[in-house]
Design a protein around this motif. Sequence first.
Motif, mmCIF file in Angstrom:
data_model
loop_
_atom_site.group_PDB
_atom_site.id
_atom_site.type_symbol
_atom_site.label_atom_id
_atom_site.label_comp_id
_atom_site.label_asym_id
_atom_site.label_seq_id
_atom_site.Cartn_x
_atom_site.Cartn_y
_atom_site.Cartn_z
ATOM 1 N N GLU A 190 0.837 -1.193 0.000
ATOM 2 C CA GLU A 190 0.000 0.000 0.000
ATOM 3 C C GLU A 190 0.876 1.249 0.000
ATOM 4 N N GLY A 191 0.729 2.024 -1.047
ATOM 5 C CA GLY A 191 1.464 3.273 -1.142
ATOM 6 C C GLY A 191 2.944 3.136 -1.462
ATOM 7 N N ALA A 192 3.427 1.931 -1.755
ATOM 8 C CA ALA A 192 4.849 1.731 -2.052
ATOM 9 C C ALA A 192 5.196 2.346 -3.407
ATOM 10 N N ASP A 193 6.393 2.894 -3.507
ATOM 11 C CA ASP A 193 6.896 3.442 -4.760
ATOM 12 C C ASP A 193 7.578 2.329 -5.532
ATOM 13 N N LEU A 194 6.858 1.724 -6.455
ATOM 14 C CA LEU A 194 7.385 0.588 -7.200
ATOM 15 C C LEU A 194 8.388 1.014 -8.271
ATOM 16 N N ASP A 195 8.482 2.318 -8.522
ATOM 17 C CA ASP A 195 9.461 2.823 -9.493
ATOM 18 C C ASP A 195 10.782 3.210 -8.839
ATOM 19 N N ALA A 196 10.840 3.213 -7.511
ATOM 20 C CA ALA A 196 12.093 3.549 -6.814
ATOM 21 C C ALA A 196 13.163 2.536 -7.205
ATOM 22 N N VAL A 197 14.399 2.996 -7.331
ATOM 23 C CA VAL A 197 15.495 2.126 -7.757
ATOM 24 C C VAL A 197 16.277 1.637 -6.544
ATOM 25 N N ARG A 198 16.560 0.338 -6.552
ATOM 26 C CA ARG A 198 17.336 -0.303 -5.480
ATOM 27 C C ARG A 198 18.448 -1.129 -6.109
ATOM 28 N N GLU A 199 19.508 -1.337 -5.358
ATOM 29 C CA GLU A 199 20.577 -2.221 -5.815
ATOM 30 C C GLU A 199 20.126 -3.668 -5.664
ATOM 31 N N THR A 200 20.424 -4.481 -6.664
ATOM 32 C CA THR A 200 20.104 -5.901 -6.657
ATOM 33 C C THR A 200 21.342 -6.664 -7.130
ATOM 34 N N PRO A 201 21.331 -7.994 -7.024
ATOM 35 C CA PRO A 201 22.450 -8.763 -7.581
ATOM 36 C C PRO A 201 22.619 -8.545 -9.088
ATOM 37 N N LEU A 202 21.591 -8.014 -9.750
ATOM 38 C CA LEU A 202 21.646 -7.745 -11.184
ATOM 39 C C LEU A 202 21.861 -6.262 -11.472
ATOM 40 N N GLY A 203 22.318 -5.514 -10.477
ATOM 41 C CA GLY A 203 22.530 -4.076 -10.651
ATOM 42 C C GLY A 203 21.332 -3.274 -10.176
ATOM 43 N N ALA A 204 21.355 -1.984 -10.401
ATOM 44 C CA ALA A 204 20.270 -1.094 -9.976
ATOM 45 C C ALA A 204 19.012 -1.412 -10.779
ATOM 46 N N GLN A 205 17.921 -1.669 -10.066
ATOM 47 C CA GLN A 205 16.647 -2.037 -10.693
ATOM 48 C C GLN A 205 15.502 -1.372 -9.929
ATOM 49 N N PRO A 206 14.383 -1.115 -10.604
ATOM 50 C CA PRO A 206 13.220 -0.602 -9.879
ATOM 51 C C PRO A 206 12.667 -1.662 -8.928
ATOM 52 N N VAL A 207 12.004 -1.218 -7.894
ATOM 53 C CA VAL A 207 11.398 -2.125 -6.923
ATOM 54 C C VAL A 207 10.481 -3.124 -7.630
ATOM 55 N N SER A 208 9.755 -2.664 -8.634
ATOM 56 C CA SER A 208 8.844 -3.567 -9.357
ATOM 57 C C SER A 208 9.600 -4.760 -9.932
ATOM 58 N N PHE A 209 10.805 -4.557 -10.434
ATOM 59 C CA PHE A 209 11.605 -5.665 -10.952
ATOM 60 C C PHE A 209 11.977 -6.621 -9.820
ATOM 61 N N SER A 210 12.389 -6.078 -8.687
ATOM 62 C CA SER A 210 12.774 -6.918 -7.549
ATOM 63 C C SER A 210 11.609 -7.735 -7.024
ATOM 64 N N LEU A 211 10.398 -7.264 -7.204
ATOM 65 C CA LEU A 211 9.215 -7.990 -6.729
ATOM 66 C C LEU A 211 8.769 -9.075 -7.699
ATOM 67 N N THR A 212 9.339 -9.083 -8.898
ATOM 68 C CA THR A 212 8.969 -10.103 -9.875
ATOM 69 C C THR A 212 9.313 -11.490 -9.363
ATOM 70 N N PHE A 213 10.492 -11.643 -8.769
ATOM 71 C CA PHE A 213 10.907 -12.956 -8.270
ATOM 72 C C PHE A 213 9.968 -13.479 -7.179
ATOM 73 N N PRO A 214 9.623 -12.674 -6.176
ATOM 74 C CA PRO A 214 8.653 -13.169 -5.186
ATOM 75 C C PRO A 214 7.303 -13.518 -5.809
ATOM 76 N N ALA A 215 6.855 -12.728 -6.783
ATOM 77 C CA ALA A 215 5.572 -13.032 -7.432
ATOM 78 C C ALA A 215 5.645 -14.371 -8.164
ATOM 79 N N VAL A 216 6.725 -14.594 -8.893
ATOM 80 C CA VAL A 216 6.900 -15.870 -9.593
ATOM 81 C C VAL A 216 6.912 -17.022 -8.594
ATOM 82 N N ASP A 217 7.619 -16.847 -7.483
ATOM 83 C CA ASP A 217 7.677 -17.897 -6.450
ATOM 84 C C ASP A 217 6.287 -18.289 -5.971
ATOM 85 N N LEU A 218 5.422 -17.313 -5.778
ATOM 86 C CA LEU A 218 4.075 -17.614 -5.298
ATOM 87 C C LEU A 218 3.339 -18.558 -6.247
#
Length: 183
Positions: free
Chosen positions: A88-116
């Motif tokens: 709720e209210g999360a900024d899914l466009d914010a950029v975070r560091e990941t093992p694959l480099g800087a990515q938007p939060v929405s990209f980082s959430l793809t893996f948890p969604a796939v896992d579900l």
Amino acid sequence: MDVKRELDRGLDLFGDVVRLVGPDQWDAATPCAAWNARQLTGHVVDVMHMAVDVLRGGQLNPPSEATESADPLSAWEDAASGVRGALEGADLDAVRETPLGAQPVSFSLTFPAVDLYVHAWDLGRAIGRSVHLPDDAVSWIDGFLRRIPPDRLRGPRTFGPERPAPADADPTTALMAFLGRAV
């Protein structure tokens, strides 16, 4: 595909399946060779905690081992509630560091969604229930995963080698065979 929508649908699907697990089924083997139903559920709970961390500004740090809970259903319900609240209210466009480099939060959430989705199928298989994923979710998951280089997609902590699927396989079955599940 809207990752928030896919997370929400995945939470519903996995929740529906985990609520079907009987008290005597938590030790049932799953298609994930290293995990029984309790451990698989613990893994999904851990991944949901990771998703909450990402939503709150943390980095994408995949769990190394599945946490086993004495009450996996309650652990799941708490984790799902935490993800929904953090979305709720999360900024899914914010950029975070990941093992694959800087990515938007929405990209980082793809893996948890796939896992579900994938693990809802796995858990269903463990308890003798057939779980079919929505065709549009299968298409989204398949498209996302096929863009990952094979050496990163397949391995001990990810997916096994692709297996054959029947010629007339429905989309869910074909995806699971691609992900190394015996179908």
